[in-house]
Scaffold this motif. Sequence first.
Motif, short mmCIF file in Angstrom:
data_model
loop_
_atom_site.label_atom_id
_atom_site.label_comp_id
_atom_site.label_asym_id
_atom_site.label_seq_id
_atom_site.Cartn_x
_atom_site.Cartn_y
_atom_site.Cartn_z
N ARG A 1 53.80 49.94 -30.29
CA ARG A 1 53.23 49.11 -31.38
C ARG A 1 52.92 49.94 -32.61
NH1 ARG A 1 49.74 46.45 -27.24
NH2 ARG A 1 48.00 47.46 -28.28
N GLN B 1 54.66 49.26 -36.17
CA GLN B 1 53.81 48.98 -37.33
C GLN B 1 54.09 49.95 -38.48
OE1 GLN B 1 49.58 49.99 -37.16
NE2 GLN B 1 49.12 47.96 -37.97
N TRP C 1 43.98 54.50 -32.10
CA TRP C 1 44.57 53.33 -32.77
C TRP C 1 43.92 52.05 -32.25
CZ3 TRP C 1 47.67 49.07 -31.53
CH2 TRP C 1 48.30 48.45 -32.62
N GLU D 1 40.39 51.77 -33.61
CA GLU D 1 40.37 51.36 -35.02
C GLU D 1 40.73 49.89 -35.17
OE1 GLU D 1 42.95 53.97 -37.17
OE2 GLU D 1 41.70 55.72 -36.75
N LYS D 2 41.71 49.42 -34.42
CA LYS D 2 42.13 48.00 -34.50
C LYS D 2 41.01 47.10 -33.98
CE LYS D 2 46.00 48.51 -36.40
NZ LYS D 2 46.19 48.09 -37.76
N THR E 1 38.72 44.07 -36.27
CA THR E 1 38.81 42.62 -36.03
C THR E 1 37.45 42.01 -35.83
OG1 THR E 1 39.13 42.99 -33.67
CG2 THR E 1 41.10 42.73 -35.04
#
Length: 74
Positions: free
Chosen positions: A30, A34, A66, A69-70, A74
């Motif tokens: 991913r 990205q 990652w 952080e994602k 959200t």
Amino acid sequence: MSGLSKRSVVLAGHATSVALEPEFWAVLDRIAQQRGLSKAQLLAEVDAARGRRPLASACRLMALNWVAEKGAAT
């Protein structure tokens, strides 16, 4: 987690393989998608920045960072 899955790649002109759990490969896939990179390009970046840390460990840390952080975004 599942067993390890090995992938081969050429880094700095040398063939090597990296063994990670499929869950980590999924995250790295991913990240590469990205960023518009191939898996080999992403692993080359990890390799260049990892210092003395083992490549598999550096890959796992990239994936964890990652996801963290994602999740925070959200």
